[in-house]
Design a protein around this motif. Structure first.
Motif, PDB file in Angstrom:
ATOM      1  N   LEU A   1     -18.031   6.103  -2.264  1.00  0.00           N
ATOM      2  CA  LEU A   1     -18.222   7.092  -2.813  1.00  0.00           C
ATOM      3  C   LEU A   1     -16.801   7.924  -2.692  1.00  0.00           C
ATOM      4  O   LEU A   1     -16.596   8.784  -3.718  1.00  0.00           O
ATOM      5  N   ALA A   2     -16.346   7.995  -1.651  1.00  0.00           N
ATOM      6  CA  ALA A   2     -14.967   8.656  -1.400  1.00  0.00           C
ATOM      7  C   ALA A   2     -13.846   8.396  -2.250  1.00  0.00           C
ATOM      8  O   ALA A   2     -13.328   9.191  -2.860  1.00  0.00           O
ATOM      9  N   ASP A   3     -13.856   7.094  -2.545  1.00  0.00           N
ATOM     10  CA  ASP A   3     -12.660   6.528  -3.414  1.00  0.00           C
ATOM     11  C   ASP A   3     -13.161   6.963  -4.811  1.00  0.00           C
ATOM     12  O   ASP A   3     -12.191   7.156  -5.825  1.00  0.00           O
ATOM     13  N   GLU A   4     -14.422   6.787  -5.314  1.00  0.00           N
ATOM     14  CA  GLU A   4     -14.902   7.049  -6.688  1.00  0.00           C
ATOM     15  C   GLU A   4     -14.501   8.472  -7.098  1.00  0.00           C
ATOM     16  O   GLU A   4     -14.119   9.043  -7.960  1.00  0.00           O
ATOM     17  N   VAL A   5     -14.878   9.392  -5.968  1.00  0.00           N
ATOM     18  CA  VAL A   5     -14.679  10.793  -6.365  1.00  0.00           C
ATOM     19  C   VAL A   5     -13.413  11.187  -6.326  1.00  0.00           C
ATOM     20  O   VAL A   5     -12.882  12.158  -7.083  1.00  0.00           O
ATOM     21  N   THR A   6     -12.258  10.631  -5.685  1.00  0.00           N
ATOM     22  CA  THR A   6     -11.072  11.130  -5.403  1.00  0.00           C
ATOM     23  C   THR A   6     -10.018  10.089  -6.407  1.00  0.00           C
ATOM     24  O   THR A   6      -9.023  10.358  -6.636  1.00  0.00           O
ATOM     25  N   GLY A   7     -11.017   9.168  -7.151  1.00  0.00           N
ATOM     26  CA  GLY A   7     -10.272   8.482  -8.122  1.00  0.00           C
ATOM     27  C   GLY A   7      -9.238   7.341  -7.764  1.00  0.00           C
ATOM     28  O   GLY A   7      -8.533   6.800  -8.465  1.00  0.00           O
ATOM     29  N   ARG A   8      -9.493   6.909  -6.502  1.00  0.00           N
ATOM     30  CA  ARG A   8      -8.606   6.065  -5.911  1.00  0.00           C
ATOM     31  C   ARG A   8      -9.459   4.563  -6.057  1.00  0.00           C
ATOM     32  O   ARG A   8     -10.584   4.413  -6.319  1.00  0.00           O
ATOM     33  N   SER A   9      -8.540   3.491  -5.807  1.00  0.00           N
ATOM     34  CA  SER A   9      -9.229   2.232  -6.154  1.00  0.00           C
ATOM     35  C   SER A   9     -10.307   1.868  -4.951  1.00  0.00           C
ATOM     36  O   SER A   9     -10.178   2.315  -3.827  1.00  0.00           O
ATOM     37  N   THR A  10     -11.400   1.370  -5.327  1.00  0.00           N
ATOM     38  CA  THR A  10     -12.422   1.135  -4.328  1.00  0.00           C
ATOM     39  C   THR A  10     -12.380  -0.258  -3.893  1.00  0.00           C
ATOM     40  O   THR A  10     -13.140  -0.790  -3.055  1.00  0.00           O
ATOM     41  N   ASP A  11     -11.238  -0.750  -4.057  1.00  0.00           N
ATOM     42  CA  ASP A  11     -11.034  -2.293  -3.223  1.00  0.00           C
ATOM     43  C   ASP A  11     -10.865  -2.091  -1.684  1.00  0.00           C
ATOM     44  O   ASP A  11     -10.195  -1.110  -1.046  1.00  0.00           O
ATOM     45  N   GLY A  12     -11.486  -2.974  -0.874  1.00  0.00           N
ATOM     46  CA  GLY A  12     -11.559  -2.699   0.336  1.00  0.00           C
ATOM     47  C   GLY A  12     -12.421  -1.716   0.969  1.00  0.00           C
ATOM     48  O   GLY A  12     -12.149  -1.223   2.107  1.00  0.00           O
ATOM     49  N   TYR A  13     -13.313  -1.477   0.301  1.00  0.00           N
ATOM     50  CA  TYR A  13     -14.201  -0.034   0.585  1.00  0.00           C
ATOM     51  C   TYR A  13     -15.109  -0.475   1.743  1.00  0.00           C
ATOM     52  O   TYR A  13     -15.736   0.197   2.566  1.00  0.00           O
ATOM     53  N   TRP A  14     -15.508  -1.947   1.857  1.00  0.00           N
ATOM     54  CA  TRP A  14     -16.156  -2.477   2.942  1.00  0.00           C
ATOM     55  C   TRP A  14     -15.457  -2.788   4.327  1.00  0.00           C
ATOM     56  O   TRP A  14     -14.547  -3.909   4.100  1.00  0.00           O
ATOM     57  N   PRO A  15     -15.546  -2.208   5.242  1.00  0.00           N
ATOM     58  CA  PRO A  15     -14.633  -2.495   6.358  1.00  0.00           C
ATOM     59  C   PRO A  15     -14.917  -3.937   6.993  1.00  0.00           C
ATOM     60  O   PRO A  15     -16.182  -4.354   6.717  1.00  0.00           O
ATOM     61  N   ALA A  16     -14.035  -4.575   7.763  1.00  0.00           N
ATOM     62  CA  ALA A  16     -14.032  -5.743   8.170  1.00  0.00           C
ATOM     63  C   ALA A  16     -15.156  -5.981   9.401  1.00  0.00           C
ATOM     64  O   ALA A  16     -15.862  -6.779   9.368  1.00  0.00           O
ATOM     65  N   SER A  17     -15.436  -4.670   9.865  1.00  0.00           N
ATOM     66  CA  SER A  17     -16.644  -4.508  11.028  1.00  0.00           C
ATOM     67  C   SER A  17     -16.727  -3.040  10.932  1.00  0.00           C
ATOM     68  O   SER A  17     -16.353  -2.376  10.518  1.00  0.00           O
ATOM     69  N   MET A  18     -17.895  -2.942  11.545  1.00  0.00           N
ATOM     70  CA  MET A  18     -18.376  -1.479  11.723  1.00  0.00           C
ATOM     71  C   MET A  18     -17.444  -0.573  12.544  1.00  0.00           C
ATOM     72  O   MET A  18     -16.825   0.626  12.069  1.00  0.00           O
ATOM     73  N   SER A  19     -16.903  -1.143  13.392  1.00  0.00           N
ATOM     74  CA  SER A  19     -15.688  -0.367  14.380  1.00  0.00           C
ATOM     75  C   SER A  19     -14.396  -0.140  13.481  1.00  0.00           C
ATOM     76  O   SER A  19     -13.761   0.813  13.491  1.00  0.00           O
ATOM     77  N   ALA A  20     -14.046  -0.990  12.553  1.00  0.00           N
ATOM     78  CA  ALA A  20     -12.749  -0.898  11.726  1.00  0.00           C
ATOM     79  C   ALA A  20     -13.063   0.274  10.670  1.00  0.00           C
ATOM     80  O   ALA A  20     -11.825   0.518  10.141  1.00  0.00           O
ATOM     81  N   ALA A  21     -14.301   0.757  10.731  1.00  0.00           N
ATOM     82  CA  ALA A  21     -14.527   1.854   9.633  1.00  0.00           C
ATOM     83  C   ALA A  21     -13.645   3.168  10.266  1.00  0.00           C
ATOM     84  O   ALA A  21     -13.563   4.205   9.630  1.00  0.00           O
ATOM     85  N   TYR A  22     -13.337   3.078  11.585  1.00  0.00           N
ATOM     86  CA  TYR A  22     -12.643   4.192  12.114  1.00  0.00           C
ATOM     87  C   TYR A  22     -11.283   4.353  11.457  1.00  0.00           C
ATOM     88  O   TYR A  22     -10.812   5.573  11.219  1.00  0.00           O
ATOM     89  N   TYR A  23     -10.723   3.454  10.699  1.00  0.00           N
ATOM     90  CA  TYR A  23      -9.444   3.408   9.951  1.00  0.00           C
ATOM     91  C   TYR A  23      -9.689   3.417   8.439  1.00  0.00           C
ATOM     92  O   TYR A  23      -8.958   3.282   7.617  1.00  0.00           O
ATOM     93  N   THR A  24     -10.933   4.117   8.045  1.00  0.00           N
ATOM     94  CA  THR A  24     -11.526   4.331   6.718  1.00  0.00           C
ATOM     95  C   THR A  24     -11.789   5.743   6.295  1.00  0.00           C
ATOM     96  O   THR A  24     -11.755   6.496   7.405  1.00  0.00           O
TER      97      THR A  24
END
Length: 247
Positions: free
Chosen positions: A46-69
């Motif tokens: 949703l954040a990528d869609e709203v800001t017009g950025r690419s949605t590639d890689g929106y799914w983090p490698a792990s739940m913890s990796a969401a810290y860098y998203t």
């Protein structure tokens, strides 16, 4: 004289939480477990869609990796809330210790982020603490399913006890599978990483168990002494003073 001395030497009454508070805290822990796994990738998308950025890689490698998203604040906030709920949880002496330990581990996961792709020495060390805290948190939550919410010696329906048992075993199996997937790099090229899926399963398992325990207590099965549903746990909900000890 003897009676006065016995009354004086008796332990002070325990301060315990009422059923509504315990149910609320159980439901809060469960709700975080159920909502967090889908919220992280959905929030990134949703954040990528709203800001017009690419949605590639929106799914983090792990739940913890969401810290860098883009959902860093959501992850840290949810873990801090989970830690507070667990630390505030009071039921009986054993569960109090387990929940406090689990709450400290949840805060440790939140405050010690996982290591990024090219970590410095400090980031790597902090990342190791993150993994240890995360593993201990899941183990403690599995123990609640296996030993606290289950009570084979009560009138709790057999299917309920079996569901708690399955949830506890599922948490531990998913935790081991997540570790194997992370160490082996299996599915590293997939859009949805196996490690994330394993964490999702473990998180949903403890979330469902805690919500189920909250519903049980709210329904009167396991909250009051004499209800017969969870007699061992019911002791923790009674303020026990000298008058409650057997004569």
């Amino acid at each position: 004289m003897t009676d006065d001395r016995r009354a004086t030497d008796s332990p002070a009454p325990q301060t315990v939480q009422d059923e509504h508070t315990v149910s609320f805290l159980r439901f809060g822990v469960g709700a975080i477990g159920v909502l967090l796994p889908p919220a992280l990738p959905l929030g990134n998308w949703l954040a990528d869609e709203v800001t017009g950025r690419s949605t590639d890689g929106y799914w983090p490698a792990s739940m913890s990796a969401a810290y860098y998203t883009g959902t860093r604040n959501l992850l840290v906030g949810a873990l801090c809330a989970l830690g507070v709920f667990l630390i505030c949880y009071r039921f009986d002496r054993r569960d109090d210790r387990w929940s406090t330990a689990a709450g400290v581990f949840a805060l440790g996961v939140a405050l010690c982020p996982t290591a990024p792709r090219d970590p410095t020495g400090l980031q790597y060390t902090v990342g190791v603490f993150h993994l240890v805290f995360a593993a201990l948190l899941f183990v403690m939550l599995a123990l609640f399913c296996l030993y606290s919410f289950r009570n084979p010696r009560s009138t709790q329906p057999a299917r309920v006890g079996t569901a708690y048992l399955a949830a506890g075993v599922l948490i531990l199996v998913a935790l081991v599978a997540a570790a194997v997937a992370g160490l082996s790099g299996f599915g590293a090229g997939w859009t949805v990483r196996p490690m994330y899926l394993c964490e999702w399963v473990a998180t949903w398992a403890f979330g469902a168990a805690w919500i189920g325990a909250a519903v049980e207590l709210a329904a009167g099965r396991g909250g009051r002494a004499g209800s017969g549903a969870l007699p061992r746990q019911a002791v923790g909900l009674e303020a026990r003073g000298p008058e409650a000890s057997p004569s």
